[in-house]
Design a protein around this motif. Sequence first.
Motif, PDB file in Angstrom:
ATOM      1  N   VAL A  96       0.802  -1.262  -0.114  1.00  0.00           N
ATOM      2  CA  VAL A  96       0.111   0.151  -0.022  1.00  0.00           C
ATOM      3  C   VAL A  96       0.781   1.199  -0.057  1.00  0.00           C
ATOM      4  CG1 VAL A  96      -1.818   1.106   1.377  1.00  0.00           C
ATOM      5  CG2 VAL A  96      -1.843  -1.323   1.362  1.00  0.00           C
ATOM      6  N   ALA A  97       0.681   2.206  -1.060  1.00  0.00           N
ATOM      7  CA  ALA A  97       0.977   3.682  -0.975  1.00  0.00           C
ATOM      8  C   ALA A  97       0.183   4.457  -0.177  1.00  0.00           C
ATOM      9  CB  ALA A  97       1.368   3.902  -2.149  1.00  0.00           C
ATOM     10  N   VAL A  98       0.752   5.508   0.883  1.00  0.00           N
ATOM     11  CA  VAL A  98      -0.110   6.260   1.503  1.00  0.00           C
ATOM     12  C   VAL A  98       0.576   7.451   1.872  1.00  0.00           C
ATOM     13  CG1 VAL A  98       0.738   5.034   3.732  1.00  0.00           C
ATOM     14  CG2 VAL A  98      -1.542   6.557   3.922  1.00  0.00           C
ATOM     15  N   PHE A  99      -0.189   8.635   1.899  1.00  0.00           N
ATOM     16  CA  PHE A  99       0.417   9.884   2.130  1.00  0.00           C
ATOM     17  C   PHE A  99       0.457  10.344   3.703  1.00  0.00           C
ATOM     18  CE2 PHE A  99      -4.177  10.592   1.654  1.00  0.00           C
ATOM     19  CZ  PHE A  99      -4.480  11.605   2.466  1.00  0.00           C
ATOM     20  N   GLN A 100       1.060  11.286   4.293  1.00  0.00           N
ATOM     21  CA  GLN A 100       1.380  11.181   5.593  1.00  0.00           C
ATOM     22  C   GLN A 100       0.151  11.418   6.586  1.00  0.00           C
ATOM     23  OE1 GLN A 100       3.169  14.888   7.380  1.00  0.00           O
ATOM     24  NE2 GLN A 100       4.732  13.638   8.360  1.00  0.00           N
ATOM     25  N   SER A 101      -0.788  12.221   6.135  1.00  0.00           N
ATOM     26  CA  SER A 101      -1.746  12.409   7.495  1.00  0.00           C
ATOM     27  C   SER A 101      -2.710  11.113   7.380  1.00  0.00           C
ATOM     28  CB  SER A 101      -2.795  13.689   6.951  1.00  0.00           C
ATOM     29  OG  SER A 101      -3.235  13.426   5.656  1.00  0.00           O
ATOM     30  N   ALA A 102      -2.752  10.398   6.266  1.00  0.00           N
ATOM     31  CA  ALA A 102      -3.701   9.172   6.371  1.00  0.00           C
ATOM     32  C   ALA A 102      -2.705   8.028   6.978  1.00  0.00           C
ATOM     33  CB  ALA A 102      -4.226   8.688   4.864  1.00  0.00           C
ATOM     34  N   LEU A 104      -0.868   8.564   9.439  1.00  0.00           N
ATOM     35  CA  LEU A 104      -1.012   8.661  10.792  1.00  0.00           C
ATOM     36  C   LEU A 104      -2.487   8.455  11.596  1.00  0.00           C
ATOM     37  CD1 LEU A 104       1.029  12.083  10.730  1.00  0.00           C
ATOM     38  CD2 LEU A 104       1.924   9.784  12.001  1.00  0.00           C
ATOM     39  N   ALA A 105      -3.286   8.970  10.812  1.00  0.00           N
ATOM     40  CA  ALA A 105      -4.656   9.019  11.299  1.00  0.00           C
ATOM     41  C   ALA A 105      -5.533   7.417  11.004  1.00  0.00           C
ATOM     42  CB  ALA A 105      -5.526   9.926  10.645  1.00  0.00           C
ATOM     43  N   LEU A 106      -5.224   6.875   9.691  1.00  0.00           N
ATOM     44  CA  LEU A 106      -6.014   5.681   9.439  1.00  0.00           C
ATOM     45  C   LEU A 106      -5.159   4.274   9.406  1.00  0.00           C
ATOM     46  CD1 LEU A 106      -7.869   7.235   6.197  1.00  0.00           C
ATOM     47  CD2 LEU A 106      -8.849   7.241   8.479  1.00  0.00           C
ATOM     48  N   MET A 107      -3.889   4.344   9.236  1.00  0.00           N
ATOM     49  CA  MET A 107      -3.236   3.061   9.040  1.00  0.00           C
ATOM     50  C   MET A 107      -3.329   2.358  10.374  1.00  0.00           C
ATOM     51  SD  MET A 107      -2.546   2.534   5.862  1.00  0.00           S
ATOM     52  CE  MET A 107      -1.530   1.031   6.169  1.00  0.00           C
ATOM     53  N   VAL A 121      -2.565 -12.110   6.334  1.00  0.00           N
ATOM     54  CA  VAL A 121      -2.365 -11.341   5.656  1.00  0.00           C
ATOM     55  C   VAL A 121      -1.198 -10.459   5.889  1.00  0.00           C
ATOM     56  CG1 VAL A 121      -3.225  -9.254   4.217  1.00  0.00           C
ATOM     57  CG2 VAL A 121      -4.731 -11.074   4.434  1.00  0.00           C
ATOM     58  N   ARG A 122      -0.151 -10.141   5.071  1.00  0.00           N
ATOM     59  CA  ARG A 122       1.003  -9.374   5.124  1.00  0.00           C
ATOM     60  C   ARG A 122       0.689  -7.962   4.603  1.00  0.00           C
ATOM     61  NH1 ARG A 122       6.675  -9.394   6.211  1.00  0.00           N
ATOM     62  NH2 ARG A 122       7.744  -8.040   4.796  1.00  0.00           N
ATOM     63  N   VAL A 123       0.436  -6.809   5.364  1.00  0.00           N
ATOM     64  CA  VAL A 123       0.482  -5.458   4.825  1.00  0.00           C
ATOM     65  C   VAL A 123       1.827  -5.035   4.787  1.00  0.00           C
ATOM     66  CG1 VAL A 123      -0.808  -3.306   5.005  1.00  0.00           C
ATOM     67  CG2 VAL A 123      -1.800  -5.462   5.728  1.00  0.00           C
ATOM     68  N   GLU A 124       2.062  -4.275   3.837  1.00  0.00           N
ATOM     69  CA  GLU A 124       3.187  -3.404   3.453  1.00  0.00           C
ATOM     70  C   GLU A 124       3.089  -2.094   3.073  1.00  0.00           C
ATOM     71  OE1 GLU A 124       5.910  -5.523   0.774  1.00  0.00           O
ATOM     72  OE2 GLU A 124       6.221  -7.238   1.927  1.00  0.00           O
ATOM     73  N   MET A 125       3.636  -1.257   3.851  1.00  0.00           N
ATOM     74  CA  MET A 125       3.246   0.456   3.471  1.00  0.00           C
ATOM     75  C   MET A 125       4.331   1.258   3.202  1.00  0.00           C
ATOM     76  SD  MET A 125       1.541   3.046   6.341  1.00  0.00           S
ATOM     77  CE  MET A 125       3.208   3.287   6.974  1.00  0.00           C
ATOM     78  N   VAL A 126       4.171   2.027   2.197  1.00  0.00           N
ATOM     79  CA  VAL A 126       5.419   2.992   1.889  1.00  0.00           C
ATOM     80  C   VAL A 126       4.701   4.242   2.052  1.00  0.00           C
ATOM     81  CG1 VAL A 126       6.989   3.478   0.024  1.00  0.00           C
ATOM     82  CG2 VAL A 126       6.449   1.253   0.579  1.00  0.00           C
ATOM     83  N   GLN A 127       5.314   5.220   2.433  1.00  0.00           N
ATOM     84  CA  GLN A 127       4.609   6.700   2.237  1.00  0.00           C
ATOM     85  C   GLN A 127       5.052   7.228   1.144  1.00  0.00           C
ATOM     86  OE1 GLN A 127       4.956   9.295   5.797  1.00  0.00           O
ATOM     87  NE2 GLN A 127       5.215  11.007   4.542  1.00  0.00           N
ATOM     88  N   HIS A 128       4.040   7.570   0.428  1.00  0.00           N
ATOM     89  CA  HIS A 128       4.439   8.351  -1.065  1.00  0.00           C
ATOM     90  C   HIS A 128       3.453   9.491  -1.482  1.00  0.00           C
ATOM     91  CE1 HIS A 128       7.236   7.069  -4.008  1.00  0.00           C
ATOM     92  NE2 HIS A 128       6.907   5.743  -3.788  1.00  0.00           N
ATOM     93  N   GLU A 129       3.991  10.430  -2.171  1.00  0.00           N
ATOM     94  CA  GLU A 129       3.032  11.611  -2.473  1.00  0.00           C
ATOM     95  C   GLU A 129       2.036  10.746  -3.482  1.00  0.00           C
ATOM     96  OE1 GLU A 129       2.924  14.873  -1.564  1.00  0.00           O
ATOM     97  OE2 GLU A 129       4.379  13.753  -0.309  1.00  0.00           O
ATOM     98  N   PRO A 130       0.710  11.274  -3.301  1.00  0.00           N
ATOM     99  CA  PRO A 130      -0.496  10.584  -3.842  1.00  0.00           C
ATOM    100  C   PRO A 130      -0.398  10.688  -5.570  1.00  0.00           C
ATOM    101  CG  PRO A 130      -1.129  12.471  -2.257  1.00  0.00           C
ATOM    102  CD  PRO A 130       0.227  12.372  -2.396  1.00  0.00           C
ATOM    103  N   GLU A 131      -0.052  11.757  -6.005  1.00  0.00           N
ATOM    104  CA  GLU A 131       0.015  11.699  -7.421  1.00  0.00           C
ATOM    105  C   GLU A 131       1.280  10.568  -7.975  1.00  0.00           C
ATOM    106  OE1 GLU A 131      -0.068  15.536  -9.634  1.00  0.00           O
ATOM    107  OE2 GLU A 131      -1.499  16.407  -8.278  1.00  0.00           O
ATOM    108  N   ASP A 143      -0.184  -2.186  -4.678  1.00  0.00           N
ATOM    109  CA  ASP A 143      -1.374  -3.025  -4.897  1.00  0.00           C
ATOM    110  C   ASP A 143      -2.691  -1.810  -4.590  1.00  0.00           C
ATOM    111  OD1 ASP A 143      -0.557  -5.550  -5.529  1.00  0.00           O
ATOM    112  OD2 ASP A 143       0.134  -5.348  -3.404  1.00  0.00           O
ATOM    113  N   MET A 144      -2.401  -0.760  -3.831  1.00  0.00           N
ATOM    114  CA  MET A 144      -3.612   0.119  -3.450  1.00  0.00           C
ATOM    115  C   MET A 144      -2.850   1.304  -3.347  1.00  0.00           C
ATOM    116  SD  MET A 144      -6.358  -0.100  -0.695  1.00  0.00           S
ATOM    117  CE  MET A 144      -7.266  -1.426  -1.226  1.00  0.00           C
TER     118      MET A 144
END
Length: 304
Positions: A96-102, A104-107, A121-131, A143-144
């Motif tokens: 999953v790619a996610v921006f910073q405030s999400a 912090l607040a949702l993940m 389920v293995r969830v892998e997260m990377v912080q990335h700029e949305p565009e 994947d998302m």
Amino acid sequence: MLDVRRLVLLRELSIRGTVAAVAEAMNLTPSAVSQQLGVLEREAGVQLLRKAGRRLQLTPQADVLVGAAGDVLDVLERAQSSVESTLTSVQGRIRVAVFQSAALALMPAALRTMALEHPDVRVEMVQHEPETALNETWARDFDMVIAEQYPAHAAPRFPGLDQRDLTTDAVRLALPPADTSLVPLSDDDPAVALVDAAEMPWVMEPRGAASRHFAEQTCRRAGFEPDVRYETADLQAQIRLIESGNAVGLMPDLVWAGRSTRCRLLELPEPARRTIFTAQRMSSADSPVTSAFRDALVRAAEQH
């Protein structure tokens, strides 16, 4: 028959632009990529690449194969989802790619839900700029993506991505506490406060970010050009600059999730809301893993 792995390399070249970039993305050497593309050209019996200065340019015949490679990958992804649907439990991996405030607040809540309800389920997260992340999800690096969209600044659309709204939050003028502000700032009338803020240094995200475009346009509609003295994509750093009296800024409500602040928060003269959404490839829409994770995100968003 054309080799699928070589077709994928050709598609990667069309997306990333250089053999070196393809090699890095696919964990191969540039010479191995070039060799495999040469074999594909012989298999196809037509020229696929031509020199254009120092770069390689795809021929029209290569473009046809790139489209076919995308179709093949979609079929394989749907097949994988169908196999996963036959299992008695949800299991697998999601990147999953996610921006910073999400992030912090949702993940945290979403990850907790997944750990309790879907431990396989293995969830892998990377912080990335949305565009950037939207493009990379279309390219199959993720994947998302959890992305954002500001008023009058639509996020880019990519073919084959299923975009669904997750939640919205208000964007407000964030002023320093009265005892730390470098300039007296009104907090009675939002329109007056915004004009008063023209005398203060502003903190914003770097140019190109949707939030930066929205903030600059908001200031210009109020009749002034903001003095953007501080640029950072780190919203926590922005908050510290505002709370310490060194700047003003526009902040979305989600950044305050789970924390208090000394900032004075005012609704804008023209109230605005940011949209937070998820996007994933349509070919993975039926995947039990992605469906379970999106459901966890929806439940996390409902808590705010």
